[in-house]
Design an enzyme around this catalytic site. Sequence first.
Site, short mmCIF file in Angstrom:
data_model
loop_
_atom_site.label_atom_id
_atom_site.label_comp_id
_atom_site.label_asym_id
_atom_site.label_seq_id
_atom_site.Cartn_x
_atom_site.Cartn_y
_atom_site.Cartn_z
N CYS A 78 -55.65 6.23 48.23
CA CYS A 78 -54.54 5.40 48.72
C CYS A 78 -54.45 4.07 47.96
O CYS A 78 -54.05 4.06 46.81
CB CYS A 78 -54.64 5.23 50.23
SG CYS A 78 -53.06 4.79 50.96
N ARG A 99 -45.50 1.86 45.63
CA ARG A 99 -46.31 1.48 46.79
C ARG A 99 -45.54 1.64 48.09
O ARG A 99 -44.33 1.46 48.12
CB ARG A 99 -46.75 0.02 46.68
CG ARG A 99 -47.90 -0.22 45.76
CD ARG A 99 -48.34 -1.68 45.84
NE ARG A 99 -48.84 -2.02 47.15
CZ ARG A 99 -48.76 -3.25 47.69
NH1 ARG A 99 -48.18 -4.22 47.05
NH2 ARG A 99 -49.25 -3.47 48.89
N ARG A 128 -49.21 4.34 55.05
CA ARG A 128 -48.52 3.47 54.08
C ARG A 128 -48.89 3.87 52.65
O ARG A 128 -49.31 3.05 51.82
CB ARG A 128 -48.89 2.00 54.34
CG ARG A 128 -48.50 1.51 55.72
CD ARG A 128 -47.10 0.96 55.77
NE ARG A 128 -47.03 -0.38 55.21
CZ ARG A 128 -45.94 -0.88 54.64
NH1 ARG A 128 -44.86 -0.12 54.51
NH2 ARG A 128 -45.93 -2.10 54.21
N HIS A 163 -56.00 9.81 52.89
CA HIS A 163 -57.35 9.34 53.25
C HIS A 163 -58.24 10.49 53.72
O HIS A 163 -58.41 10.68 54.94
CB HIS A 163 -57.27 8.33 54.39
CG HIS A 163 -56.67 7.03 54.02
ND1 HIS A 163 -57.41 5.96 53.60
CD2 HIS A 163 -55.38 6.62 54.02
CE1 HIS A 163 -56.61 4.93 53.35
NE2 HIS A 163 -55.38 5.31 53.60
N GLU A 165 -61.35 10.52 53.92
CA GLU A 165 -62.48 9.95 54.67
C GLU A 165 -62.14 9.70 56.14
O GLU A 165 -63.04 9.47 56.94
CB GLU A 165 -62.96 8.66 53.98
CG GLU A 165 -62.06 7.44 54.14
CD GLU A 165 -60.77 7.51 53.30
OE1 GLU A 165 -60.55 8.50 52.57
OE2 GLU A 165 -59.98 6.56 53.41
N1 GLN Z 1 -50.03 0.14 51.49
C1 GLN Z 1 -51.29 -0.12 50.89
C2 GLN Z 1 -51.15 -0.76 49.53
O1 GLN Z 1 -50.37 -0.34 48.71
C3 GLN Z 1 -52.17 1.11 50.79
C4 GLN Z 1 -52.44 1.64 52.16
C5 GLN Z 1 -53.73 2.35 52.32
O2 GLN Z 1 -54.64 2.27 51.50
N2 GLN Z 1 -53.82 3.02 53.41
O3 GLN Z 1 -51.88 -1.67 49.29
#
Ligand code: GLN
Length: 193
Positions: A78, A99, A128, A163, A165
């Site tokens: 992420c 992003r 996100r 994610h 994890e």
């Molecule tokens: N929205 C975050 C970013 O771009 C990433 C989100 C996440 O790692 N869950 O920094």
Amino acid sequence: MVIGILALQGDYAEHRSCLEKTALGCRLVRTPADLDGIAGLVIPGGESTAIKRLVASSGLVEPVMDLIERCIPVWGTCAGVVLLAKGGPWDVAGVRVERNAYGPQVYSRVVMARTSIAEGDVPLVFIRAPRIVDAPRDASVLCRLGDEIVALRWKNLLLTTFHPELAGGEPFTSYFASMVASPPRRGGSMEGA
Ligand code: GLN
């Protein structure tokens, strides 16, 4: 063999819980000295703008770059993908990302999907998440959702926009552990991909 986990911000503790179930050891990384002797590095999810500032103030940009250039396996999840993509402090993954591509937090979700590294569907936790909008043609795609690549391996890099994890880690934690156990040769061989 020890895997380092960048532990400046984000969900590094969850990665540690998952990696502790593998045969490899792990160590939290907060300073350049913590990188000594590690055989792989996890860059966790979190807030990429905060992690970007913290890696700079901790003097970790150059030492991590050196590690990537030495073909040490690195796994970005992420925000970790954002940091390895164009515009990030390392820009080594050959990918461009958008992003927070799926909108605000309320659109975060868990999706069941197939991957090429496990039997059956696995849960993918998107929070996100970034969207990979461009990837190297010779990358191994490990998972797609519709037309979009959400997990890939390229050379010594593993990228997951979700994610693992937060869903027990598997099969991705074991896949990364196997990359660490037999890393690609310097020069970017895709052997074992
Ligand atoms: N929205 C975050 C970013 O771009 C990433 C989100 C996440 O790692 N869950 O920094």
